[in-house]
Design a protein around this motif. Structure first.
Motif, PDB file in Angstrom:
ATOM      1  N   SER A 201       1.220  -1.139   0.094  1.00 52.36           N
ATOM      2  CA  SER A 201      -0.412  -0.005   0.135  1.00 52.36           C
ATOM      3  C   SER A 201       0.959   1.071  -0.270  1.00 52.36           C
ATOM      4  O   SER A 201       0.744   1.498  -0.923  1.00 52.36           O
ATOM      5  N   PHE A 202       1.885   1.306   0.782  1.00 53.23           N
ATOM      6  CA  PHE A 202       2.874   2.760   0.423  1.00 53.23           C
ATOM      7  C   PHE A 202       3.102   2.604  -0.757  1.00 53.23           C
ATOM      8  O   PHE A 202       3.779   4.318  -0.909  1.00 53.23           O
ATOM      9  N   VAL A 203       3.974   1.523  -1.301  1.00 52.79           N
ATOM     10  CA  VAL A 203       4.177   1.501  -2.502  1.00 52.79           C
ATOM     11  C   VAL A 203       3.527   2.151  -3.928  1.00 52.79           C
ATOM     12  O   VAL A 203       3.545   3.102  -4.470  1.00 52.79           O
ATOM     13  N   LEU A 204       2.176   1.451  -3.505  1.00 47.99           N
ATOM     14  CA  LEU A 204       1.028   2.188  -4.645  1.00 47.99           C
ATOM     15  C   LEU A 204       0.746   3.759  -3.689  1.00 47.99           C
ATOM     16  O   LEU A 204       0.864   4.243  -5.204  1.00 47.99           O
ATOM     17  N   ILE A 205       1.134   4.283  -3.099  1.00 50.33           N
ATOM     18  CA  ILE A 205       0.479   5.350  -2.738  1.00 50.33           C
ATOM     19  C   ILE A 205       2.336   6.382  -3.626  1.00 50.33           C
ATOM     20  O   ILE A 205       1.894   7.419  -3.794  1.00 50.33           O
ATOM     21  N   VAL A 206       3.410   5.757  -3.524  1.00 44.49           N
ATOM     22  CA  VAL A 206       4.250   6.739  -3.683  1.00 44.49           C
ATOM     23  C   VAL A 206       4.662   5.840  -5.627  1.00 44.49           C
ATOM     24  O   VAL A 206       4.737   7.758  -6.320  1.00 44.49           O
ATOM     25  N   TRP A 207       4.091   5.179  -5.988  1.00 46.68           N
ATOM     26  CA  TRP A 207       3.354   5.504  -7.116  1.00 46.68           C
ATOM     27  C   TRP A 207       2.530   5.917  -7.641  1.00 46.68           C
ATOM     28  O   TRP A 207       2.767   7.303  -8.702  1.00 46.68           O
ATOM     29  N   GLY A 208       1.583   6.701  -7.210  1.00 44.62           N
ATOM     30  CA  GLY A 208       0.544   7.875  -7.524  1.00 44.62           C
ATOM     31  C   GLY A 208       0.954   8.769  -7.056  1.00 44.62           C
ATOM     32  O   GLY A 208       0.735   9.458  -8.286  1.00 44.62           O
ATOM     33  N   ALA A 209       1.574   9.429  -6.619  1.00 43.72           N
ATOM     34  CA  ALA A 209       2.777  10.902  -5.895  1.00 43.72           C
ATOM     35  C   ALA A 209       3.636  11.130  -7.270  1.00 43.72           C
ATOM     36  O   ALA A 209       3.146  11.814  -7.883  1.00 43.72           O
ATOM     37  N   VAL A 255      10.452   1.181  -3.289  1.00 47.04           N
ATOM     38  CA  VAL A 255      10.561   0.730  -2.256  1.00 47.04           C
ATOM     39  C   VAL A 255      11.111   2.050  -1.463  1.00 47.04           C
ATOM     40  O   VAL A 255      10.678   1.890  -0.154  1.00 47.04           O
ATOM     41  N   LEU A 256      11.792   2.630  -1.804  1.00 45.15           N
ATOM     42  CA  LEU A 256      12.778   3.831  -1.011  1.00 45.15           C
ATOM     43  C   LEU A 256      11.359   4.272  -1.184  1.00 45.15           C
ATOM     44  O   LEU A 256      11.835   5.422   0.196  1.00 45.15           O
ATOM     45  N   GLY A 257      10.693   5.236  -1.818  1.00 37.69           N
ATOM     46  CA  GLY A 257       9.469   5.533  -1.378  1.00 37.69           C
ATOM     47  C   GLY A 257       9.167   5.301  -0.347  1.00 37.69           C
ATOM     48  O   GLY A 257       8.499   6.403   0.368  1.00 37.69           O
ATOM     49  N   ALA A 258       8.179   4.098  -0.459  1.00 42.14           N
ATOM     50  CA  ALA A 258       8.000   3.568   0.829  1.00 42.14           C
ATOM     51  C   ALA A 258       8.362   3.601   1.923  1.00 42.14           C
ATOM     52  O   ALA A 258       7.744   3.813   3.375  1.00 42.14           O
ATOM     53  N   ILE A 259       9.339   3.750   2.267  1.00 39.63           N
ATOM     54  CA  ILE A 259      10.498   4.254   3.239  1.00 39.63           C
ATOM     55  C   ILE A 259      10.187   5.155   3.847  1.00 39.63           C
ATOM     56  O   ILE A 259      10.404   5.173   4.805  1.00 39.63           O
ATOM     57  N   ALA A 260      10.707   5.876   2.650  1.00 43.63           N
ATOM     58  CA  ALA A 260      10.597   7.901   3.736  1.00 43.63           C
ATOM     59  C   ALA A 260       9.573   8.100   3.757  1.00 43.63           C
ATOM     60  O   ALA A 260       8.742   8.824   4.627  1.00 43.63           O
ATOM     61  N   LEU A 261       8.296   7.396   3.438  1.00 41.69           N
ATOM     62  CA  LEU A 261       6.845   7.879   4.126  1.00 41.69           C
ATOM     63  C   LEU A 261       6.807   6.777   5.272  1.00 41.69           C
ATOM     64  O   LEU A 261       5.945   8.017   6.267  1.00 41.69           O
ATOM     65  N   SER A 262       7.251   5.758   5.208  1.00 40.12           N
ATOM     66  CA  SER A 262       7.235   5.106   6.527  1.00 40.12           C
ATOM     67  C   SER A 262       7.363   5.860   8.083  1.00 40.12           C
ATOM     68  O   SER A 262       7.221   6.395   8.884  1.00 40.12           O
ATOM     69  N   VAL A 263       9.278   6.346   7.371  1.00 43.12           N
ATOM     70  CA  VAL A 263       9.568   7.576   8.513  1.00 43.12           C
ATOM     71  C   VAL A 263       8.848   8.384   8.907  1.00 43.12           C
ATOM     72  O   VAL A 263       8.564   9.013   9.770  1.00 43.12           O
ATOM     73  N   GLU A 264       8.139   9.489   7.491  1.00 39.40           N
ATOM     74  CA  GLU A 264       7.556  10.497   8.338  1.00 39.40           C
ATOM     75  C   GLU A 264       6.391  10.136   8.494  1.00 39.40           C
ATOM     76  O   GLU A 264       5.903  10.536   9.928  1.00 39.40           O
ATOM     77  N   MET A 265       5.898   9.349   8.682  1.00 42.25           N
ATOM     78  CA  MET A 265       4.583   8.447   9.349  1.00 42.25           C
ATOM     79  C   MET A 265       4.764   8.116  11.345  1.00 42.25           C
ATOM     80  O   MET A 265       4.373   8.145  11.555  1.00 42.25           O
ATOM     81  N   TRP A 266       5.885   7.434  11.261  1.00 45.23           N
ATOM     82  CA  TRP A 266       6.304   6.590  12.494  1.00 45.23           C
ATOM     83  C   TRP A 266       7.562   7.256  12.947  1.00 45.23           C
ATOM     84  O   TRP A 266       7.690   6.620  13.956  1.00 45.23           O
ATOM     85  N   TRP A 267       7.433   7.986  12.065  1.00 46.16           N
ATOM     86  CA  TRP A 267       9.431   8.551  13.242  1.00 46.16           C
ATOM     87  C   TRP A 267       8.976   9.163  14.506  1.00 46.16           C
ATOM     88  O   TRP A 267       8.024  10.174  15.055  1.00 46.16           O
ATOM     89  N   GLY A 268       9.648   8.458  15.794  1.00 50.93           N
ATOM     90  CA  GLY A 268       9.771   9.019  16.999  1.00 50.93           C
ATOM     91  C   GLY A 268       9.046   8.302  17.596  1.00 50.93           C
ATOM     92  O   GLY A 268       7.621   8.363  18.518  1.00 50.93           O
ATOM     93  N   PHE A 269       7.886   6.926  17.151  1.00 50.96           N
ATOM     94  CA  PHE A 269       6.718   6.432  18.021  1.00 50.96           C
ATOM     95  C   PHE A 269       7.322   5.803  18.647  1.00 50.96           C
ATOM     96  O   PHE A 269       8.665   5.196  19.696  1.00 50.96           O
ATOM     97  N   ARG A 270       5.765   6.089  20.010  1.00 51.75           N
ATOM     98  CA  ARG A 270       5.815   6.114  21.078  1.00 51.75           C
ATOM     99  C   ARG A 270       4.744   4.923  21.381  1.00 51.75           C
ATOM    100  O   ARG A 270       3.565   6.395  21.183  1.00 51.75           O
ATOM    101  N   LEU A 271       3.845   4.486  21.799  1.00 55.34           N
ATOM    102  CA  LEU A 271       3.212   3.744  22.669  1.00 55.34           C
ATOM    103  C   LEU A 271       2.834   3.516  24.433  1.00 55.34           C
ATOM    104  O   LEU A 271       4.025   2.419  24.664  1.00 55.34           O
TER     105      LEU A 271
END
Length: 515
Positions: A201-209, A255-271
Motif C-alpha cells: 500500500s505504501f508503494v502504491l501511494i508513492v507510485w501514485g504521487a 521501495v525507497l519512497g515507501a521507506i521515506a513515507l514510513s519514516v515521516e509517519m512513524w518517526w518518534g513512535f511511542r505507545l
C-alpha cells in the motif's frame, strides 16, 4: 495566571492566521522555480504569483474572521465551543463524556508552535467531536491532561501577551505531568523501517504521487527533453530491455519512497499507557500526531499481515475499539494502528501488553475449516485466471506474441491461482477461549482478530446457494467496535452454530430450530 478550568472564554492562538497563509504560500516557491526553468514569460509568472498571493490573503482573511468569532472555555461540568463566520454554532460536551483528546501539528503549525486539538466522545459519528484549530502547543498538552485525567497541571499559556518565562514554566510542568504514571509499551526501532518496503500500500501511494507529479510537471519535462530521450531509448533498445529497466526503476523508487513515507509517519513512535487506563500513540516527523484511546473502549486487537510482510515474518497491530468512525478510518487508517510494520513477535508481545494478557490471544493453533472451503477457493482462483489466459490467446491470434505464449501464461496463471487458493484455505481458522473469539482469514492480507466475547452483541449468518450445497456458512460477530462485524468464513454449519453458542451462550439459541 488563570487556571485551565476557570470558566473564562478564550480565543485560539492568533498565530494560526499566519500558519494558514504560510501553508498556502509555501507551494508558490517551487511552482515559480518550475516556471522559470521552463522559460515561462515574466507576465505569466507575475500573474500566477499575484493570483496565489490573492488566494492566500483571502484564506488568511477568512481564518482571521474565524479566529475572531471562535471562543472556547472549560468549566467543571463541560467543554464549550462557539464558532462560525456565516453560521454561528454553540456546542458543548459534558466532561464525563470526553473519551479522547488527540493532538496534530502539520509543518505549518509546527513552524508557529501551535497544535490542533480534537476532542472526541467515542461516538461513531464524526460530528460528535469538537476541534480547536489551533492553540499553543504548551497549552494543548495541558488541556489534554485536564480533559482526560482531570488534573490541570499548567497555567493558561494561550492568553495573549504571556511572557516567554511563563511558557517555559508551562512546558516543564506539562512534561512532568505527562510522565506521571506513564508506562512505555513499545517504542520505535529504526530497523523496522525495512518492513515498510514490503508494504504494498505504501508503494502504491508513492507510485501514485510520482504519476501525479509527472502529469503536473509535464511541460517542464518536455522542455528538458525527457520524453524525447525516453522515446529514443525505446527505439534504439530492445522492447523487453526497456520494460525490464522500467520495472526495476519503478520497484526501486517505490521501495525507497515507501521507506521515506514510513519514516515521516512513524518517526518518534511511542505507545504508552497513561494513568493506568489510557493508551497513547505519539508519532510523526513532519506532521506530529498524538492519539489517545481509553482501555474501556477497547474490544480486542487485529493482527494484519500483508503477503510480502508475512513472508518476512512482519505484521501490523490495530485496535478494535468503540468510537472509531469507520468512514473516517478509511481515509486515515493509521488512527487505529497500535504498532507500525514490525517483527511479528513484537506485534504479538504488544498485543498481550495492550490486552493485559500473559499470552497474546492472536497466537496459537486455530480450528481448521472443512475441505469444501478449499474447493470454493480453488474455483474462485481458476475463474480469476481465465481473463489472463484469454488475453494471451487473443494476443497470439492477432500475432502480437508467439503461439507458445498462451500455454506458458496458462500454466503460470493456474499455478499462481492455485497457490493463492491453498494459502487462503490454510489461513482460515477460528477458536473460542475464555475471553476471546479469534478468527483468521485472508491471503493478500491475512487478518487475525481477537474479539472480546463480552463485546459481541449479535450474530449475522449468511449462506449463498453454493454454501448451502456444501453445508457451509459465514457467521459474523457484530459489535459496537471497529468494523462493526467480524466474520468467520466458510465454516461448517454445525461448527459455526456451536462456535456462536460457546462464545455468547443463549444469544443465538432463541432463533434456532432444534433438529
Amino acid at each position: 495566571m488563570n487556571s485551565v478550568i476557570d470558566g473564562q472564554w478564550r480565543r485560539l492562538d492568533p498565530k494560526t492566521i499566519a500558519a494558514a497563509a504560510t501553508l498556502v504560500l509555501a507551494p508558490l516557491v517551487p511552482t515559480a522555480a518550475v516556471m522559470l526553468l521552463s522559460a515561462a514569460k515574466a507576465a505569466t509568472l507575475l500573474i500566477t504569483a499575484l493570483i496565489w498571493v490573492g488566494i492566500a490573503v483571502l484564506i488568511a482573511g477568512y481564518t482571521a474572521a474565524e479566529w475572531w468569532v471562535t471562543w472556547y472555555r472549560i468549566t467543571e461540568e463541560r467543554f464549550e465551543l462557539r464558532h462560525g463566520v456565516l453560521t454561528r454554532n454553540h456546542r458543548w460536551i459534558p466532561r464525563e463524556r470526553i473519551r479522547s483528546v488527540d493532538l496534530t501539528a502539520d509543518p505549518g503549525h509546527r513552524l508557529f508552535r501551535v497544535t490542533t486539538v480534537k476532542i472526541g466522545t467515542g461516538g461513531q459519528h464524526e460530528g460528535n467531536d469538537l476541534k480547536l484549530d489551533a492553540i499553543s502547543r504548551h497549552h494543548a498538552e495541558s488541556l489534554r491532561q485536564e480533559l482526560l485525567f482531570g488534573t490541570s497541571s499548567t497555567s493558561d499559556t494561550v492568553a495573549h501577551g504571556d511572557p516567554d518565562t511563563v511558557a517555559h514554566v508551562a512546558v516543564g510542568t506539562a512534561a512532568a505531568s505527562a510522565e506521571v504514571g506513564e508506562a512505555v509499551l513499545a517504542r520505535l526501532n529504526p530497523s523496522w523501517f525495512r518492513y515498510s518496503a514490503l508494504t504494498f500500500s505504501f508503494v502504491l501511494i508513492v507510485w501514485g504521487a510520482i504519476g501525479s507529479a509527472v502529469g503536473s510537471f509535464s511541460e517542464l519535462l518536455k522542455a528538458f527533453g525527457f520524453f524525447d530521450s525516453l522515446a529514443h531509448a525505446v527505439l534504439v533498445s530492445s522492447l523487453w530491455l526497456v520494460i525490464a529497466a522500467g520495472l526495476v526503476i519503478a520497484l526501486v523508487v517505490g521501495v525507497l519512497g515507501a521507506i521515506a513515507l514510513s519514516v515521516e509517519m512513524w518517526w518518534g513512535f511511542r505507545l504508552t499507557r497513561e494513568r493506568g487506563d489510557t493508551l497513547r500513540v505519539k508519532r510523526g516527523l513532519l506532521t506530529t500526531r498524538s492519539v489517545s484511546l481509553e482501555e474501556r473502549r477497547l474490544r480486542g486487537v487485529e493482527l494484519a499481515e500483508p503477503l510480502l510482510l508475512r513472508w518476512a515474518h512482519g505484521a501490523r497491530l490495530h485496535a478494535v475499539a468503540t468510537g472509531l468512525n469507520q468512514k473516517q478510518e478509511e481515509h486515515q487508517p493509521d488512527n487505529k494502528t497500535l504498532l507500525p510494520p514490525a517483527p511479528r513477535e513484537e506485534a504479538q508481545r504488544v498485543a498481550a501488553e495492550v490486552l493485559r494478557e500473559e499470552r497474546p490471544p492472536t497466537e496459537g493453533e486455530l480450528r481448521g475449516h472443512p475441505p469444501a472451503a478449499l474447493r470454493r477457493r480453488i474455483t474462485w482462483a481458476l475463474v480469476a485466471a481465465v481473463p489472463f489466459i484469454t488475453a494471451a490467446v487473443v494476443a497470439a491470434m492477432i500475432g502480437w506474441v508467439p503461439v507458445a505464449v498462451p500455454a506458458a501464461v496458462g500454466v503460470v496463471a493456474v499455478a499462481v491461482a492455485l497457490g493463492f487458493a491453498v494459502d487462503a484455505y490454510r489461513n482460515l481458522g477460528h477458536r473460542v477461549d475464555d475471553r476471546y473469539l479469534i478468527a483468521r482469514s485472508g491471503t493478500g492480507i491475512r487478518r487475525t482478530v481477537a474479539l472480546q466475547r463480552d463485546g459481541i452483541i449479535g450474530w449475522r449468518i449468511t449462506r449463498t446457494v453454493f454454501q448451502r450445497r456444501s453445508n457451509l456458512m459465514t457467521i459474523g460477530a457484530t459489535t459496537a467496535a471497529g468494523n462493526s462485524i467480524y466474520e468467520v468464513h466458510d465454516v461448517s454449519t454445525g461448527a459455526g452454530l456451536a462456535m456462536a453458542e460457546e462464545a455468547v451462550p443463549e444469544l443465538l439459541a432463541p432463533f434456532l430450530q432444534r433438529g
